[in-house]
Design a protein around this motif. Structure first.
Motif, PDB file in Angstrom:
ATOM      1  N   PHE A   9     -37.490 -17.107 -66.342  1.00 41.49           N
ATOM      2  CA  PHE A   9     -37.083 -16.291 -67.496  1.00 41.49           C
ATOM      3  C   PHE A   9     -37.944 -16.523 -68.726  1.00 41.49           C
ATOM      4  CE2 PHE A   9     -32.520 -15.986 -65.822  1.00 41.49           C
ATOM      5  CZ  PHE A   9     -32.871 -14.884 -65.069  1.00 41.49           C
TER       6      PHE A   9
ATOM      7  N   ALA B 165     -31.935 -10.882 -69.456  1.00 36.12           N
ATOM      8  CA  ALA B 165     -32.166 -12.315 -69.664  1.00 36.12           C
ATOM      9  C   ALA B 165     -33.575 -12.571 -70.193  1.00 36.12           C
ATOM     10  CB  ALA B 165     -31.946 -13.070 -68.360  1.00 36.12           C
ATOM     11  N   ILE B 166     -34.557 -11.879 -69.619  1.00 37.55           N
ATOM     12  CA  ILE B 166     -35.950 -12.091 -70.040  1.00 37.55           C
ATOM     13  C   ILE B 166     -36.156 -11.586 -71.473  1.00 37.55           C
ATOM     14  CG2 ILE B 166     -38.338 -11.418 -69.626  1.00 37.55           C
ATOM     15  CD1 ILE B 166     -37.481 -11.156 -66.608  1.00 37.55           C
ATOM     16  N   ILE B 167     -35.672 -10.368 -71.732  1.00 41.21           N
ATOM     17  CA  ILE B 167     -35.887  -9.790 -73.059  1.00 41.21           C
ATOM     18  C   ILE B 167     -35.122 -10.562 -74.132  1.00 41.21           C
ATOM     19  CG2 ILE B 167     -35.461  -7.729 -74.454  1.00 41.21           C
ATOM     20  CD1 ILE B 167     -36.325  -6.060 -72.170  1.00 41.21           C
TER      21      ILE B 167
ATOM     22  N   LYS C  84     -31.741  -9.474 -64.759  1.00 42.04           N
ATOM     23  CA  LYS C  84     -32.893 -10.286 -65.136  1.00 42.04           C
ATOM     24  C   LYS C  84     -33.599  -9.723 -66.351  1.00 42.04           C
ATOM     25  CE  LYS C  84     -32.942 -12.040 -60.637  1.00 42.04           C
ATOM     26  NZ  LYS C  84     -33.018 -11.665 -59.251  1.00 42.04           N
ATOM     27  N   LYS C  85     -33.626  -8.403 -66.447  1.00 41.58           N
ATOM     28  CA  LYS C  85     -34.349  -7.809 -67.558  1.00 41.58           C
ATOM     29  C   LYS C  85     -33.736  -8.240 -68.890  1.00 41.58           C
ATOM     30  CE  LYS C  85     -36.897  -3.872 -68.866  1.00 41.58           C
ATOM     31  NZ  LYS C  85     -37.320  -2.509 -68.592  1.00 41.58           N
TER      32      LYS C  85
ATOM     33  N   ALA D 176     -36.689  -6.635 -61.622  1.00 45.22           N
ATOM     34  CA  ALA D 176     -35.430  -6.366 -62.313  1.00 45.22           C
ATOM     35  C   ALA D 176     -34.987  -4.921 -62.102  1.00 45.22           C
ATOM     36  CB  ALA D 176     -35.570  -6.674 -63.803  1.00 45.22           C
TER      37      ALA D 176
END
Lengths: 479, 89
Positions: free
Chosen positions: B80, A101-103, A98-99, B9
């Protein structure tokens, strides 16, 4: 000896793939963000697509042609080794997760290099990354191209060059016109073909061999080491096998063609189901194909060239029309790897080099033109190299794998999870990773009985941490 | 950068590392734990040598079940895009 019944399912498969390419081209033409659409499919992948494209990109000529051939000569030890690849199904998505994807969305990154550039703010990082992607992936594309052409050659009786042109032509057209979306969609079809083909062939081989127990006792009668974890000549030591795990199990995070997929999915729900589907699909294909190679030994004794085991076995144990479907599987595996590499190398040239340094002000129309053009030129260049191929397909492949992993693994992981990590650390890690990898590969391939990639990965880790800590004060001005 | 989503995360990345360690232990442990003897005196399960059955077949099935379990019960869905996030908090 052309087997028409075998060829027809293959042709149907190719036509289907083309259809997808044309459909995807419409999406590309309609999209209002060409770069994101062409190189990332608009970040719209759901769980099944994501799982299949990861699995299909990862599973290559090695898994369907080379791997079973080695398993044929090595025995169950090679299946054990192949199962080290299981983490590739879940580990990458969980770690980048997820990290990443978010960044990636925050940075509006389209390529892996976009992410590294934003994170480290360094031109050198970008250049080293771009050069290694272009060099290594060009080499492994050529290897896959060769595998594809050899396969068509052995199935149709065409000569190598003609086979190469058919194969390359088929792949190039849909990748060039359809971009990443075509790549991902065709990967879904190709991935499914890989799973189904593996299951059919596994069942047929077991039946042809008279059951598992029967096959195992045949193997023991020939050489008991064939059923041991050490391999036929007892060369698979526990140390080698466990360090091999690093290369093909967890180091996969450092492969740009895999990592870029970890920023192309739509939402976290898709990612969750992709982990489950991907792990099951990958396990089925890796376990099935390599076990097939071992089981083939009593069924089809005396095959001298390892790469021919899988095609010959298929033609022997299956009726022709089923053989066609099963032989579409390695074709699918090769295509789905090549298409991912092609679009990645093209995005590196267009997005990371052309747009960053050559023409930052390019208009949409110019970018479009450059993208189609670059993809075509690279595709054709690979074909030309593959016309006079260097011999060792697996070696080339693994060289690229290890090389990319030693360059990218730590800059990506620390880039996400360690704030103190900085550009000096990243540059040191990349350069030490790659030079030590090439050096060790050339001078002493299995230092102390470990796999070649082990030391470079450790060295680049140390380099990253030490240099980042030493230069800690230097970069504080940036933020 | 102290996004609350990153906490999730990070937790999930650690779960990934734990899973891979379990995976390795099963795979490697059964293979060389049970398979290091003389190959002609192996015991067999469902036709396969026992080390192979436990390491590559049962171990893989166990990992798949474990992963399904982990995803269903320990992984959290997060948005996201930044703007979605700011609406939540």
């Amino acid at each position: 000896m052309i087997h028409w019944q075998v060829i027809i399912p293959l042709v149907v498969f190719l036509v289907l793939i083309f259809g997808i390419g044309i459909w995807a081209n419409r999406q590309v033409m309609q999209s209002n963000s060409f770069l994101q659409e062409y190189f990332l499919g608009g970040r719209e992948m759901g769980g099944f697509l994501l799982a299949m494209t990861m699995m299909a990109t990862y599973g290559s000529a090695g898994s369907f042609i080379g791997g079973p051939g080695v398993a044929y000569n090595t025995g169950l030890g090679w299946v054990l080794l192949a199962m080290a690849q299981l983490p590739a199904g879940y580990f990458v998505l969980m770690i980048l997760g997820k990290k990443f994807a978010i960044i990636a969305r925050k940075y509006q990154a389209i390529t892996l290099i976009d992410f590294l550039r934003e994170r480290y703010q360094s031109k050198t990082v970008v250049i080293v990354s771009a050069v290694s992607i272009i060099l290594f992936l060009f080499a492994s594309m050529a290897a896959q191209w060769i595998g594809g052409a050899r396969l068509i050659e052995s199935l149709t009786g065409l000569n190598y060059s003609a086979a190469l042109f058919i194969f390359a032509g088929a792949v190039l057209i849909y990748v060039i016109i359809g971009g990443f979306r075509a790549v991902a969609l065709t990967d879904a079809v190709q991935g499914s073909v890989m799973v189904i083909g593996t299951i059919i062939l596994l069942v047929a081989t077991v039946i042809a061999g008279g059951g598992i127990s029967n096959i195992m006792s045949d193997l023991v009668a020939e050489n008991p080491n064939l059923v041991s974890p050490y391999g036929a000549d007892r060369s698979l030591t526990p140390l080698y096998v466990s360090t091999f795990w690093i290369l093909i199990g967890i180091g996969v995070i450092g492969l740009p063609q895999i990592a870029v997929r970890a920023m192309s999915y739509k939402n976290s729900k898709g990612m969750h189901s992709a982990i489950i589907i991907g792990t099951i699909a990958l396990a089925t294909v890796m376990f099935g194909m390599h076990l097939i190679g071992v089981l083939a030994r009593p069924v089809l004794p005396g095959v001298e060239i390892g790469d021919k085991v899988m095609p010959l076995l298929t033609l022997k144990v299956l009726p022709p029309y089923l053989a066609g479907i099963v032989l579409a599987a390695p074709m699918a595996a090769i295509m789905s790897t090549v298409n991912a590499l092609l679009i990645l190398v093209s995005s590196t040239v267009v997005k990371d080099i052309y747009l960053n340094y050559i023409k930052p002000t390019a208009s949409d129309a110019q970018i479009k033109k450059a993208s189609f053009y670059v993809t075509t030129v690279i595709g054709i260049a690979v074909v030309l190299v593959a016309l006079r191929p260097p011999d060792l397909l697996i070696w080339l492949n693994l060289f690229a794998f290890g090389g990319l992993e030693s360059v990218f693994l730590w800059p990506v992981i620390f880039g996400l999870y360690w704030k103190t990590g900085n550009k000096y650390g990243a540059i040191a890690s990349m350069i030490i990773g790659i030079t030590s990898y090439i050096y060790i590969d050339q001078i002493m391939p299995s230092v102390l009985g470990m796999h070649t990639v082990t030391l470079p990965i450790i060295l680049s880790l140390v380099a990253f941490v030490v240099v980042s800590l030493l230069t800690k004060d230097k970069v504080n001005t940036g933020k | 950068m102290n996004d609350k989503r990153f906490k999730i995360a990070h937790r999930e990345a650690i779960i990934g590392v734990i899973l891979v360690i379990i995976n390795f232990s099963i795979w490697f442990g059964f293979a060389y734990g049970m398979g290091s003897g003389d190959p002609s005196s192996y015991t067999y399960v469902l036709g396969f040598p026992a080390w192979f059955f436990y390491s590559c077949i049962a171990g893989t099935i166990f990992m798949v079940i474990l992963i399904v379990f982990v995803i269903k019960f320990l992984f959290t869905e997060v948005p996201f895009d930044d703007d979605e996030e700011s609406e939540h908090k």
